[in-house]
Design a protein around this motif. Structure first.
Motif, PDB file in Angstrom:
ATOM      1  N   THR A 124       0.852 -66.690  17.557  1.00  0.00           N
ATOM      2  CA  THR A 124       2.177 -66.130  17.853  1.00  0.00           C
ATOM      3  C   THR A 124       3.105 -67.185  18.441  1.00  0.00           C
ATOM      4  N   ASP A 125       2.550 -68.038  19.304  1.00  0.00           N
ATOM      5  CA  ASP A 125       3.382 -69.073  19.923  1.00  0.00           C
ATOM      6  C   ASP A 125       3.616 -70.261  19.004  1.00  0.00           C
TER       7      ASP A 125
ATOM      8  N   LEU B 211       4.094 -70.332  15.099  1.00  0.00           N
ATOM      9  CA  LEU B 211       4.104 -69.735  13.764  1.00  0.00           C
ATOM     10  C   LEU B 211       3.979 -70.789  12.669  1.00  0.00           C
TER      11      LEU B 211
ATOM     12  N   LYS C  44      11.666 -69.809  22.394  1.00  0.00           N
ATOM     13  CA  LYS C  44      10.723 -69.159  21.485  1.00  0.00           C
ATOM     14  C   LYS C  44      11.368 -68.088  20.634  1.00  0.00           C
ATOM     15  N   ARG C  45      12.109 -67.169  21.269  1.00  0.00           N
ATOM     16  CA  ARG C  45      12.600 -66.008  20.516  1.00  0.00           C
ATOM     17  C   ARG C  45      13.625 -66.378  19.453  1.00  0.00           C
TER      18      ARG C  45
ATOM     19  N   LYS D  93      14.030 -69.295  18.079  1.00  0.00           N
ATOM     20  CA  LYS D  93      13.397 -70.156  17.080  1.00  0.00           C
ATOM     21  C   LYS D  93      12.559 -69.330  16.100  1.00  0.00           C
ATOM     22  N   THR D  94      11.912 -68.291  16.623  1.00  0.00           N
ATOM     23  CA  THR D  94      11.093 -67.450  15.752  1.00  0.00           C
ATOM     24  C   THR D  94      11.935 -66.736  14.705  1.00  0.00           C
TER      25      THR D  94
ATOM     26  N   TYR E 101      11.960 -68.856  11.605  1.00  0.00           N
ATOM     27  CA  TYR E 101      10.738 -68.777  10.808  1.00  0.00           C
ATOM     28  C   TYR E 101      10.655 -67.439  10.071  1.00  0.00           C
TER      29      TYR E 101
ATOM     30  N   SER F 106       8.289 -63.460  23.074  1.00  0.00           N
ATOM     31  CA  SER F 106       8.152 -63.333  21.625  1.00  0.00           C
ATOM     32  C   SER F 106       9.020 -62.194  21.114  1.00  0.00           C
TER      33      SER F 106
END
Length: 493
Positions: A168-169, A171, A277-278, A280-281, A284, A412
């Protein structure tokens, strides 16, 4: 000990500051669970007769076995996106004489009772009962198949546990897995190597030899043990106290200086996305969801131009939607500072509009390989991109003026509703369904080309009127400035 853990969770839930919101959310989830339970049960009861009627010359069980692998891939992706892992606040337990294995077993066994594990039972059990009474297989053969399918469901549960804990951290580490799935899907589509066919053959053999159901059961044990060892390795007080060391990212995005007065805001947004993180996710996830068209375009059931508009709006605007719906909540921690400076709100919003428009252009370019399915697909995607830039970007920025909830950038995005409010739900209607309605009406009453011109004309009109729209939005943001600042100061979820 298990009862004690459950009792602690019960007290933790009702003594929480957000107990009201949690109860409301659980009531909503219960309604959703009832809806999906009824839907899956209806499918389980009707599956055998439907297959028997649609394919009278083929065995329904063999047909189902052939699609099991596809279902498992879909289920794993669905769980990865939506299933929350059971949690246990271990820090207060570390100073107590409680065996690590008991706490870890509690978490893992609790995951077995997830609603996601019960949903397949609504299909497996009724379909298995039909097979016992209608087919020529023996009772023990079908019971072996049912046990194997239930064990495979638990395998997916623990596999999802491992993936979430490990990837999760990060991807990016999952990219090889996605590439493997895409390659296998392509081999299947072009009839080079039918993976689902051979997987179905293995299940057919399992039906003939029901004692082979022991294999998926052993696989469940192996995955359980893997999770157990993985969690136990992190069950130390030092693990929680140890500071996380990260390399400093010195990317300054100096190339944005060519955008003049908008450059500082663009740099700020790009750094925010790059370092947290959020956000950037969301990048993806946007790239992964570009593959949505592969599930839609080859399917005859969805072969309608209006549905292709939905796909085009979704694929070219997925980053715009995920990032834009939380403007300016992304800047919640320093939004009061921005508003206290002599900074034109219009420039702040214009930089957001430019970032969102740029993302739409990039994603539209990445969808061009879908020309393989026809020129009309390419045209619709390009028109949808123009509509997103001209109409949907201003709509998202306007809805942002109602955002009053802060966002923790380090969390996340999966099953994370922080920052989500009524505005995020309501804005989905004009974003997704208004262009479909416009296109469908023009296409139905006039024609396909007129429908394309209508959507692209609205997008072009939005671009022409962009300066006036930005001035209006700036006035709205200034009017709601203090309400937004006050809301961003609230730190609860």
């Amino acid at each position: 000990m298990f009862k004690r853990f459950l009792w602690l969770e019960w007290k933790s839930f009702f003594r929480s500051a957000s107990v009201g919101k949690s109860i409301g959310l659980k009531i909503l989830l219960i309604f959703l669970a009832l809806y999906f339970s009824v839907a899956f049960l209806a499918l389980g009861i009707g599956l055998y007769p439907l297959l028997q009627k649609a394919f009278p010359d083929q065995d329904p069980l063999e047909l189902v076995n052939r699609f099991v692998l596809l279902w498992l891939v879909f289920e794993l992706g669905f769980r990865f996106m939506l299933q929350t892992l059971p949690v246990l606040d271990i820090k207060p337990l570390l100073n107590l004489p409680i065996a690590r294995r008991k706490a870890v077993n509690f978490v893992l066994i609790k995951s077995i009772y997830s609603f996601f594990n019960f949903l397949p039972l609504f299909i497996i059990i009724p379909f298995g009962i039909f097979c016992i009474y209608k087919s020529d297989y023996g009772t023990w053969n079908i019971l072996g198949w049912m046990i194997a399918m239930i064990a495979i469901t638990q395998c997916i549960n623990f596999l999802n546990f491992i993936i979430k804990k490990k990837f999760t951290d990060n991807l990016k580490a999952l990219i090889p897995v996605f590439l493997l799935v895409i390659v296998l899907g392509a081999l299947e589509y072009f009839n080079v190597f039918e993976v689902s066919f051979w997987f179905g053959k293995m299940l057919d053999f399992l039906v003939l030899k029901p004692y082979l159901a022991i294999i998926p059961i052993l696989l469940v044990v192996v995955l359980y043990k893997w999770n157990q060892l993985n969690l136990e390795s992190k069950f130390y007080l030092d693990a929680g106290l140890k500071a996380k060391q990260q390399a400093v990212n010195t990317q300054d995005f100096g190339w944005t200086k060519k955008f003049g007065t908008l450059a500082p805001f663009l740099q700020q947004d790009l750094k925010l996305i790059w370092r947290n993180k959020r956000p950037k996710t969301t990048i993806y996830m946007s790239l992964i969801l570009l593959g949505y068209g592969l599930f839609v375009y080859p399917t005859e059931m969805y072969s309608h131009s209006a549905f292709y508009v939905f796909v085009g709006i979704f694929m070219t605007g997925i980053f715009m939607i995920n990032f834009g719906q939380f403007v300016p909540s992304w800047d919640a921690s320093y939004y009061p500072l921005i508003m206290s400076q002599n900074i034109p709100v219009k420039d702040y919003l214009a930089s957001k509009a430019m970032l969102l428009s740029f993302s739409v252009i990039i994603l539209a370019i990445l969808t061009t390989p879908y020309i393989y399915f026809g020129w009309n697909i390419l045209l619709i995607n390009m028109v949808a991109a123009l509509y997103n830039i001209g109409v949907n970007v201003p709509i998202l920025l306007y809805s942002g003026s109602f955002n009053k909830k802060r966002i923790d950038l380090d969390k996340s995005p999966f099953m994370n509703y922080q920052g989500t409010g009524a505005a995020q739900w309501i804005v989905g209607l004009p974003l997704m369904f208004l262009p479909i309605l416009i296109f469908w009406l023009l296409d139905y009453f006039i024609g396909f080309k007129t429908a394309l011109l209508g959507l692209s004309g609205l997008g072009a009109l939005g671009l022409i009127l962009r300066p006036q729209i930005m001035q209006y939005l700036a006035r709205v943001y200034r009017k709601r400035k203090y309400a937004m600042i006050n809301g961003f100061k609230q730190t609860g979820d």
